[in-house]
Design a protein around this motif. Structure first.
Motif, short mmCIF file in Angstrom:
data_model
loop_
_atom_site.label_atom_id
_atom_site.label_comp_id
_atom_site.label_asym_id
_atom_site.label_seq_id
_atom_site.Cartn_x
_atom_site.Cartn_y
_atom_site.Cartn_z
N ASP A 657 0.85 -1.20 0.00
CA ASP A 657 0.00 0.00 0.00
C ASP A 657 0.88 1.24 0.00
OD1 ASP A 657 -1.86 2.05 0.46
OD2 ASP A 657 -3.16 0.73 1.64
N GLN A 658 0.89 1.98 -1.12
CA GLN A 658 1.76 3.13 -1.24
C GLN A 658 1.34 4.27 -0.30
OE1 GLN A 658 4.66 3.26 -2.96
NE2 GLN A 658 4.20 1.07 -3.19
N ARG A 659 0.10 4.32 0.09
CA ARG A 659 -0.33 5.35 1.04
C ARG A 659 0.37 5.17 2.37
NH1 ARG A 659 -6.50 4.11 1.14
NH2 ARG A 659 -5.53 2.05 1.42
N VAL A 660 0.51 3.92 2.80
CA VAL A 660 1.18 3.64 4.06
C VAL A 660 2.67 3.91 3.94
CG1 VAL A 660 1.58 1.89 5.81
CG2 VAL A 660 -0.58 1.91 4.57
N VAL A 661 3.25 3.58 2.80
CA VAL A 661 4.68 3.85 2.56
C VAL A 661 4.94 5.35 2.63
CG1 VAL A 661 6.55 3.68 0.89
CG2 VAL A 661 4.99 1.75 1.21
N ARG A 662 4.05 6.15 2.01
CA ARG A 662 4.23 7.61 2.05
C ARG A 662 4.10 8.14 3.47
NH1 ARG A 662 1.22 7.53 -2.85
NH2 ARG A 662 -0.73 8.03 -1.74
N LEU A 663 3.24 7.53 4.28
CA LEU A 663 3.11 7.97 5.66
C LEU A 663 4.40 7.72 6.44
CD1 LEU A 663 1.31 9.09 7.90
CD2 LEU A 663 0.50 6.76 8.34
N VAL A 664 5.04 6.59 6.20
CA VAL A 664 6.31 6.29 6.86
C VAL A 664 7.38 7.29 6.40
CG1 VAL A 664 8.15 4.59 7.10
CG2 VAL A 664 5.76 3.86 7.14
N GLU A 665 7.42 7.59 5.10
CA GLU A 665 8.39 8.58 4.60
C GLU A 665 8.11 9.96 5.18
OE1 GLU A 665 7.90 8.23 0.42
OE2 GLU A 665 9.22 6.49 0.22
N ASP A 666 6.84 10.29 5.34
CA ASP A 666 6.50 11.57 5.97
C ASP A 666 7.00 11.63 7.41
OD1 ASP A 666 5.28 12.42 3.66
OD2 ASP A 666 3.25 11.91 4.32
N ALA A 667 6.85 10.52 8.12
CA ALA A 667 7.32 10.47 9.50
C ALA A 667 8.83 10.64 9.57
CB ALA A 667 6.90 9.15 10.15
N GLU A 668 9.55 9.99 8.65
CA GLU A 668 11.01 10.13 8.62
C GLU A 668 11.40 11.57 8.30
OE1 GLU A 668 15.05 9.38 8.72
OE2 GLU A 668 13.35 8.20 9.47
N THR A 669 10.66 12.22 7.40
CA THR A 669 10.94 13.62 7.07
C THR A 669 10.70 14.52 8.28
OG1 THR A 669 10.22 13.19 4.80
CG2 THR A 669 10.38 15.49 5.48
N LEU A 670 9.63 14.25 9.02
CA LEU A 670 9.34 15.04 10.21
C LEU A 670 10.42 14.86 11.27
CD1 LEU A 670 7.12 16.90 11.32
CD2 LEU A 670 6.03 14.89 12.32
N LEU A 671 10.91 13.63 11.43
CA LEU A 671 12.00 13.39 12.38
C LEU A 671 13.27 14.10 11.96
CD1 LEU A 671 11.49 9.57 13.11
CD2 LEU A 671 10.91 11.50 14.60
N GLU A 672 13.55 14.10 10.66
CA GLU A 672 14.75 14.78 10.17
C GLU A 672 14.65 16.28 10.40
OE1 GLU A 672 18.52 15.08 8.86
OE2 GLU A 672 17.40 13.25 9.31
N LEU A 673 13.45 16.84 10.26
CA LEU A 673 13.26 18.24 10.58
C LEU A 673 13.54 18.48 12.06
CD1 LEU A 673 10.02 19.31 8.64
CD2 LEU A 673 12.33 20.18 8.30
N GLY A 674 13.10 17.56 12.90
CA GLY A 674 13.35 17.68 14.33
C GLY A 674 14.83 17.63 14.66
N ARG A 675 15.60 16.94 13.84
CA ARG A 675 17.05 16.88 14.06
C ARG A 675 17.77 18.09 13.48
NH1 ARG A 675 16.06 11.64 11.65
NH2 ARG A 675 15.69 10.07 13.26
N GLY A 676 17.03 18.98 12.84
CA GLY A 676 17.63 20.18 12.28
C GLY A 676 17.99 20.08 10.82
N GLY A 677 17.56 19.02 10.13
CA GLY A 677 17.89 18.86 8.72
C GLY A 677 16.85 19.48 7.81
N TYR A 678 17.19 19.52 6.53
CA TYR A 678 16.30 19.91 5.44
C TYR A 678 16.06 21.41 5.34
CZ TYR A 678 15.13 14.99 4.79
OH TYR A 678 15.20 13.64 4.56
N LEU A 679 15.89 22.12 6.46
CA LEU A 679 15.59 23.54 6.36
C LEU A 679 16.73 24.32 5.72
CD1 LEU A 679 13.78 24.29 9.75
CD2 LEU A 679 12.81 23.86 7.50
#
Length: 715
Positions: A657-679
């Motif tokens: 289910d690609q919807r669930v895969v995208r949710l996991v990727e979104d969670a990883e992106t949110l965690l990376e933002l919390g670590r100070g990345g991406y911005l």
């Protein structure tokens, strides 16, 4: 002594005891006085790795799938005012028509005011005035001779009729009654022509099923606007009936609603043959009128705002989109996704000549989160395409917004403020990566070009679907590539039958000079396009072309290193040599620095402000629509713990289910933002901009960064 024994251990035969057993042996009964809890299941004694190892990925997938389905299937628009439309002690009947022969005589004698007063007394639950009489009263109102008091009283009659005899909670005879009343009194061609005439009259376009009094009279303008608001209220009630089981009050349980298949909303906007598509003929006409109304609303704000025409049309589009999606979601989810994507692309195409500022304001005023999400995404991608660069057309996700849309915002800020946007047909999203241009934007206008400037065989496609640009890139024919790209209307992202682009071919065959030319072209080629999981960067790495790989990273930065192939491998995973990995990381760092320091000055403030508004609404609405992981939720905590130990590819391995895969990727992106990345990928010009919408976008991103920090703090 307490370390777990492995098969390779040289102390395989040595006795091994847990720490708790050893402490118990040493201290005996004194262990109670020490107030130490050494049980294995104490959370304070568990390490992070031990708590995550026990996560069942298949169970996690099932729980996330249930969560996604629940999020997507919930009702978005709930109209609580309709809860008072039903009296449980007065069940709905079949709406018997009253004997109003005296009303007919008054209408024949031209006594419309007296007839309307008589009709007002005949509206009760289960009792309605004859439909032909109401049609005649509406016809008199449209002639332009009625007083403002008559129009006001007629509006009250219509609303009382809707309140006492709601068609969504009654027999089909009531719906048929409303369909007879709500149509043109003269032409009698149905509800949509009646609505289209009312909208066109308010817009002063002169388009109507039959001639109406002109010039537009203020009283008639208000009357037609009230008609539109009345029909909107009726459609909102029908949408309420679709979602009623999800939010009706406990004492209202058991109330029966009319089936949606026979609703007035369905019959107005979709024929029997159009119900499997969201973009019916009537819906397309409504979108066209909506754009026209919104443009006039921005130009003549004080005059048009009194009619609330643009807001009513936006609400109407929101209701019908939500109604259609609710009807088809449980049957076929892919049909809903395709319908919404088609709607976004159609809106982006017909709004190419509309100012980005107007489009951004339109998105802000949308009430449906589902509609706001798809239109904001479609308009943002259209702005990128119209200004010379493209973004991928993969499904919208938080990861895509952070890794693709935020860097694109910096490019929009650097567009010259005096540059005129292209107004002709341009490829959008899926079309931008399709097999060439459409017939309306042919690659070459040979009537305006000398034949010697057109490469021979430009329009020929071989059996594999390869264009001349494909073949030139494979053979590293630099002069031919330059000659082709100099022509107007060339699609640099044209695909062959297998989906390969010219950039893919150049990277695969080691045509470094052609790669450099393609990267310098505007619009730039799409670098994240994949075929079978193979991106241009992966293509160059798999074929040993390190010079091209470094060129791509210096152009786009470390965002390319986030890409994974079909096996979940990044570009760094494709080489085991430390020296080469360091070279790739250095090239990515050079690319990031170049993108960040491209310019500290915003060259197009209005465009940046419009794009920032769209992106802010997109991110905020996506969070409400999809439900990103949040602090304090047990399912989110389980997912975050899994991602702390395993990569997203490892967690989602084997998930379908690609919807669930995208949710996991979104969670990883949110965690990376919390670590100070991406911005750091946001250009310096955007970060230092002090305009209102851009500052608001930065605040939203800071809030998401804080949410990521809170998730990390839960571990």
């Amino acid at each position: 002594m307490a370390k777990p024994i492995t098969e390779a251990s040289e102390y395989h035969n040595a006795p091994c005891y847990p720490v708790s057993h050893i402490v118990q042996h040493l201290f005996g009964s004194n262990l109670v006085d020490m107030k130490c809890d050494l049980t294995d299941d104490h959370p304070a004694k568990k390490t992070k790795t031990e708590s995550v190892v026990d996560v069942d990925f298949s169970k996690l997938e099932s729980e996330l799938r249930d969560y996604v389905i629940k999020q997507e299937g919930r009702p978005r628009m709930c109209f609580l005012e309709f809860l008072g439309y039903h009296d449980p002690h007065s069940p709905q009947t079949q709406a018997t028509e009253t004997d109003s022969s005296n009303v007919g005589s008054m209408i024949e004698c031209g006594l419309f005011i007296e007839a309307l007063d008589s009709v007002r007394s005949d509206v009760f639950p289960g009792l309605v005035p004859p439909a032909p009489y109401l049609v005649s009263l509406l016809g008199y109102a449209q002639q332009g001779h009625a007083t403002s008091f008559y129009l006001r009283d007629l509006r009250h009659v219509m609303y009382n009729l809707l309140i006492t005899n709601p068609p969504w909670m009654a027999h089909c005879k009531v719906r048929k009654y409303f369909s007879q009343v709500l149509q043109c009194p003269r032409c009698k061609t149905g509800l949509w022509p009646f609505l289209e005439t009312a909208i066109s009259y308010c817009l002063s376009t002169g388009v109507s099923c039959h001639p109406l009094p002109g010039p537009a009279l203020p009283t008639l303008l208000q009357f037609h606007s009230d008609l539109l608001a009345f029909v909107l209220k009726l459609f909102q009630g029908e949408l309420h009936s679709v979602n009623a089981e999800d939010f009706v009050l406990p004492e209202r349980r058991g109330v029966s609603f009319a089936p949606a298949s026979g609703s007035l909303l369905y019959g107005t906007f979709w024929t029997v043959w159009e119900r499997s598509t969201l973009l019916s003929r009537a819906v397309k006409q409504l979108i066209r009128l909506l754009l026209q109304a919104f443009i006039e609303d921005c130009v003549h704000r004080d005059e048009k705002q009194k009619l609330r025409l643009a807001d009513n049309l936006l609400d109407l589009l929101s209701v019908l989109v939500e109604f259609w999606c609710q009807q088809h979601f449980k049957l076929k989810q892919t049909l809903v996704e395709k319908g919404l994507k088609d709607l976004a692309e159609h809106f982006a195409v017909i709004s190419q000549d509309v100012s980005p500022v107007v489009l951004a304001e339109l998105v802000v005023r949308i009430t449906s989160t589902r509609l706001k999400l798809v239109l904001a995404d479609g308009i943002f991608r259209s702005l990128c395409c119209r200004n010379g660069f493209t973004v991928g057309d993969e499904p919208i996700s938080f990861k895509k917004m952070v890794l693709s849309y935020l860097p694109a915002l910096g490019n929009l800020a650097q567009c010259p403020s005096g540059a005129r946007l292209r107004t002709g047909p341009t490829p959008h999203s899926g079309a931008s990566q399709g097999a060439g241009c459409s017939a309306d934007c042919s690659p070459v206008n040979e009537t305006s070009l000398e034949k010697e400037n057109v490469p021979k065989g430009l329009n020929r496609v071989n059996a594999a679907g390869e264009t001349l640009l494909h073949r030139a890139c494979k053979r590293n024919q630099v002069e031919t590539v330059l000659q082709i790209l100099a022509l107007p209307g060339i699609d640099i992202n044209v695909k062959d039958h297998a989906g390969w682009t010219p950039l893919h071919e150049a990277c695969n065959h080691g045509s470094a000079a052609c790669v450099e030319i393609l990267l310098q072209h505007r619009p730039a080629p799409i670098l994240d396009n994949q075929v079978g999981g193979v991106s241009p960067l992966h293509d160059s790495m798999l074929n040993g072309h390190m010079d091209i790989a470094k060129m791509l990273l210096e152009h786009a930065g470390s965002v390319l290193l986030q890409q994974t192939d079909g096996n979940g491998h990044t570009a760094l995973d494709l080489t085991s040599e430390t020296t080469r990995r360091e070279e790739l990381l250095h090239s990515a760092h050079v690319g990031d620095s170049a993108l960040r320091n491209f310019s500290t000055e915003v060259l197009n403030v209005p465009l940046l402000e419009a794009a920032s508004s769209l992106l802010a609404n997109l991110i905020f609405t996506y969070r409400r629509e999809q439900g990103l992981p949040h602090h304090g939720d047990s399912l989110s905590l389980t997912l975050v713990r899994a991602l702390e130990t395993h990569s997203p590819q490892k967690v989602t391995s084997g998930w379908t289910d690609q919807r669930v895969v995208r949710l996991v990727e979104d969670a990883e992106t949110l965690l990376e933002l919390g670590r100070g990345g991406y911005l750091g990928q946001i250009s310096r010009a955007v970060r230092e901009c002090k305009e209102e919408n851009t500052l608001f976008l930065m605040e939203i991103l800071e809030d998401f960064k804080y949410r990521g920090e809170m998730l990390l703090a839960d571990l």
